[in-house]
Design an enzyme around this catalytic site. Structure first.
Site, PDB file in Angstrom:
ATOM      1  N   LYS A  45     -46.769  34.318 -35.965  1.00 34.06           N
ATOM      2  CA  LYS A  45     -47.043  35.263 -34.878  1.00 34.06           C
ATOM      3  C   LYS A  45     -46.642  36.691 -35.227  1.00 34.06           C
ATOM      4  CE  LYS A  45     -48.858  33.647 -32.154  1.00 34.06           C
ATOM      5  NZ  LYS A  45     -50.309  33.250 -32.212  1.00 34.06           N
ATOM      6  N   HIS A 100     -46.311  30.643 -44.546  1.00 32.59           N
ATOM      7  CA  HIS A 100     -45.193  30.956 -43.654  1.00 32.59           C
ATOM      8  C   HIS A 100     -43.868  30.542 -44.300  1.00 32.59           C
ATOM      9  CE1 HIS A 100     -47.716  32.159 -40.412  1.00 32.59           C
ATOM     10  NE2 HIS A 100     -48.025  30.972 -39.952  1.00 32.59           N
ATOM     11  N   ARG A 122     -43.213  41.829 -38.010  1.00 30.46           N
ATOM     12  CA  ARG A 122     -43.459  42.319 -36.645  1.00 30.46           C
ATOM     13  C   ARG A 122     -42.140  42.351 -35.901  1.00 30.46           C
ATOM     14  NH1 ARG A 122     -47.417  39.271 -32.212  1.00 30.46           N
ATOM     15  NH2 ARG A 122     -47.730  41.076 -30.814  1.00 30.46           N
ATOM     16  N   SER A 130     -44.848  35.946 -28.282  1.00 24.70           N
ATOM     17  CA  SER A 130     -46.117  35.392 -28.770  1.00 24.70           C
ATOM     18  C   SER A 130     -45.946  33.930 -29.190  1.00 24.70           C
ATOM     19  CB  SER A 130     -46.631  36.224 -29.943  1.00 24.70           C
ATOM     20  OG  SER A 130     -47.875  35.741 -30.394  1.00 24.70           O
ATOM     21  N   PHE A 222     -58.811  44.254 -32.621  1.00 22.28           N
ATOM     22  CA  PHE A 222     -58.385  43.120 -31.804  1.00 22.28           C
ATOM     23  C   PHE A 222     -59.533  42.624 -30.927  1.00 22.28           C
ATOM     24  CE2 PHE A 222     -56.584  41.120 -28.037  1.00 22.28           C
ATOM     25  CZ  PHE A 222     -55.709  40.202 -28.602  1.00 22.28           C
TER      26      PHE A 222
END
Length: 292
Positions: A45, A100, A122, A130, A222
């Site tokens: 995320k 990840h 982020r 998220s 987006f």
């Protein structure tokens, strides 16, 4: 392969068994990187899908055909997920890969490789929100409980894929001075997509013409991505990802955490963050600014 209620534990970290097996995780730790490979590294995320889309479009010089006809997991597979070996057999040209995995798990496989690594980070408050809502719709993830309970688990590193703090610090501390490593943030991309695109395309040694760059920006916005079934995960069956409970691409904003965190929860987070990141040079944008 459903295994919706299965959890795998690997190197002391939990992974959803729907996507990972002991065999697939071992395969990733011994992955045979090629010098032409491009590897996107993220904590969940943190902008993974966005970077997959951006790089796909860069490599296609702005042509959206592939991004509109091939699911992102088929063109930028996660090397630790069970389907990766079969996907790689069908890939042509430079391989775009995703992971990840934390640094300590993947570092041995990357050692000596000239593969280009792009790490997207982020701000963790937005990551938490998220990730929490993703748990609510993804039936292969555990029940997150209340937001307060999920926040506590996240701060303790007791969520799938382990500690955000360890993930971001280990990757950046060990690789930031590597010429084959690029660090970029979600917030950077949000505030200045054009500048971020130039940064990525230069790193990949794939400069774009003005009209190519414009096409990349348009097709990885987006609003475009949320309506593209190749990246919005609406192709995933309802029993695996319950789209009635939310959208995979929910808001994509910077600073949306303020709509979920209470003042007390924000304070609790800040105390832990300041303690765990005291030795880090990383900085994050916490409040929303208008994108360029």
């Amino acid at each position: 392969m459903a295994r919706l209620d299965v959890t795998e534990i690997f190197h002391g970290i939990t992974f959803p068994g729907h996507l990972h097996t002991q065999e697939s995780l071992c395969y990733a730790t011994d992955f045979k990187f090629q010098d032409a490979d491009i590897l996107i590294v993220t904590y969940p995320k943190s902008g993974t899908t966005w970077m997959q889309e951006l790089i796909t479009l860069v490599l296609c010089r702005g042509d959206p055909k592939i991004s509109q006809t091939q699911p992102n997991w088929a063109r930028a597979p996660w090397i630790e997920q069970y389907y990766c070996p079969n996907i790689l057999k069908a890939l042509k040209g430079p391989r775009l890969l995703t992971t990840h995995l934390p640094y300590k798990v993947l570092a041995p496989a990357l050692q000596g490789s000239k593969a280009k690594v792009i790490y997207v980070a982020r701000n963790p408050k937005d990551v938490i929100v998220s990730y929490y809502y993703f748990h609510k719709m993804a039936n292969f993830l555990t029940d997150p409980g209340t937001f307060s309970e999920f926040l506590s688990s996240f701060l303790d590193g007791k969520v799938y894929y382990g500690s955000w703090f360890d993930h971001v610090k280990e990757w950046t501390n060990n690789e930031r001075n590597n010429d084959h490593f690029l660090y970029i943030t979600y917030e950077e991309m949000w505030e200045d997509l054009h500048g971020s695109l130039e940064k990525v395309s230069q790193f990949l040694q794939c400069p774009l013409l003005e009209h190519e760059s414009a096409s990349v920006k348009n097709n990885c916005s987006f609003n475009t991505m949320k309506d593209n079934c190749m990246v919005n995960y609406t192709l995933i069956p309802q029993e695996i990802m319950d789209h009635s409970k939310g959208r995979f691409m929910r808001k994509g904003q910077v600073g949306d955490w303020v709509n979920t965190f209470s003042k007390e929860q924000s304070h609790i987070f800040d105390v832990v963050y300041n303690s765990k990141m005291v030795d880090s040079m990383l900085t994050f944008v916490w409040e929303r600014k208008n994108p360029v």
